[in-house]
Design a protein around this motif. Sequence first.
Motif, PDB file in Angstrom:
ATOM      1  N   THR A  50      44.249  20.330 -87.065  1.00 62.35           N
ATOM      2  CA  THR A  50      44.464  19.232 -86.168  1.00 62.35           C
ATOM      3  C   THR A  50      45.713  18.571 -86.553  1.00 62.35           C
ATOM      4  O   THR A  50      46.873  18.348 -85.316  1.00 62.35           O
ATOM      5  CB  THR A  50      43.194  18.544 -86.069  1.00 62.35           C
ATOM      6  OG1 THR A  50      42.072  18.986 -85.755  1.00 62.35           O
ATOM      7  CG2 THR A  50      43.547  17.410 -85.006  1.00 62.35           C
ATOM      8  N   GLY A  65      49.285  18.337 -84.158  1.00 61.43           N
ATOM      9  CA  GLY A  65      50.246  17.184 -84.183  1.00 61.43           C
ATOM     10  C   GLY A  65      51.531  17.168 -84.403  1.00 61.43           C
ATOM     11  O   GLY A  65      52.361  16.785 -83.675  1.00 61.43           O
ATOM     12  N   SER A  85      50.148  12.223 -87.799  1.00 58.20           N
ATOM     13  CA  SER A  85      49.564  13.577 -88.052  1.00 58.20           C
ATOM     14  C   SER A  85      50.251  14.148 -89.691  1.00 58.20           C
ATOM     15  O   SER A  85      49.341  14.854 -90.002  1.00 58.20           O
ATOM     16  CB  SER A  85      50.622  14.549 -87.094  1.00 58.20           C
ATOM     17  OG  SER A  85      50.279  14.067 -85.753  1.00 58.20           O
ATOM     18  N   GLY A  89      42.965  18.587 -81.406  1.00 56.33           N
ATOM     19  CA  GLY A  89      44.340  18.313 -81.590  1.00 56.33           C
ATOM     20  C   GLY A  89      44.991  18.254 -80.340  1.00 56.33           C
ATOM     21  O   GLY A  89      44.488  18.343 -79.106  1.00 56.33           O
TER      22      GLY A  89
END
Length: 266
Positions: A7, A11, A247, A76
Amino acid sequence: MLRALSTGAAGLYAQQLRLDTCASNLANINTSGYKRQEVSFADLLYQEMGREGIPAERQVLPGAPNPGPTPPEGSGVRVAAVTRDFRPGSLIRTGQPLDAAIQGGGFFRVRLPGGEYAYTRNGRFTVDSGGRLVTEQGYPLDPEIVLPDGYRSVTLHSDGRVTIINSDRQEEEAGRLTLYSFTNPAGLAARGENLYLATAASGGAVEFQPGNGGTGALIPGCLEASNSDLTVEMTALVEAQRAYQLSLRVVGTADEMWGMANNLRK
């Protein structure tokens, strides 16, 4: 932890592309006829945590007799599209006789060295050693306009006519600028050097004379400025930087948790 890593990585990739796009818009803020790019995002797959064996309480909706499903878990974000904003930029008066801005839609067409056609909104033209009207990069216009030897002055008119005063002090038409439009300009492919190529998504180029067919009129002695706005681009750049940092923190936290799990002892 593996899902947290993926995820966070998704990002990072998405925000890196947004950072690159904002940087390109800022770098071309003084490029005549430049059209800014925009990045749009979409969610990746969601999964219901209860079905994956992840402990989670069911959602209780107000007024509902029974609890609802367990909350979903996202995977994500992804880049859905990078599009061009073809809204016109402001006009800058230069006073140069061969500068021309397009007020409205439409593009100039140039011929590349390989014989391929490209399209541009940058109307800063010059005359090469052969007397041809060319772009800043040296690409000749199509249809080609060649100025005869010995001319005294050149004038570009709003209807696309290019006239000269010849050696006999007589006005003479040397050619005419033509504009081209597309059904879907957003489908044009950027080639670089502020040029675009026609694609199946954009449709074929339709030829019009300036002032006709909705392609806009020519304004001699002016150039169209970039439609990038410094305030908007700087704000978007800061937002992308903060999202990138978040992120990156997700990836770092997942890495720490994985390290702790690997170092557990019985």
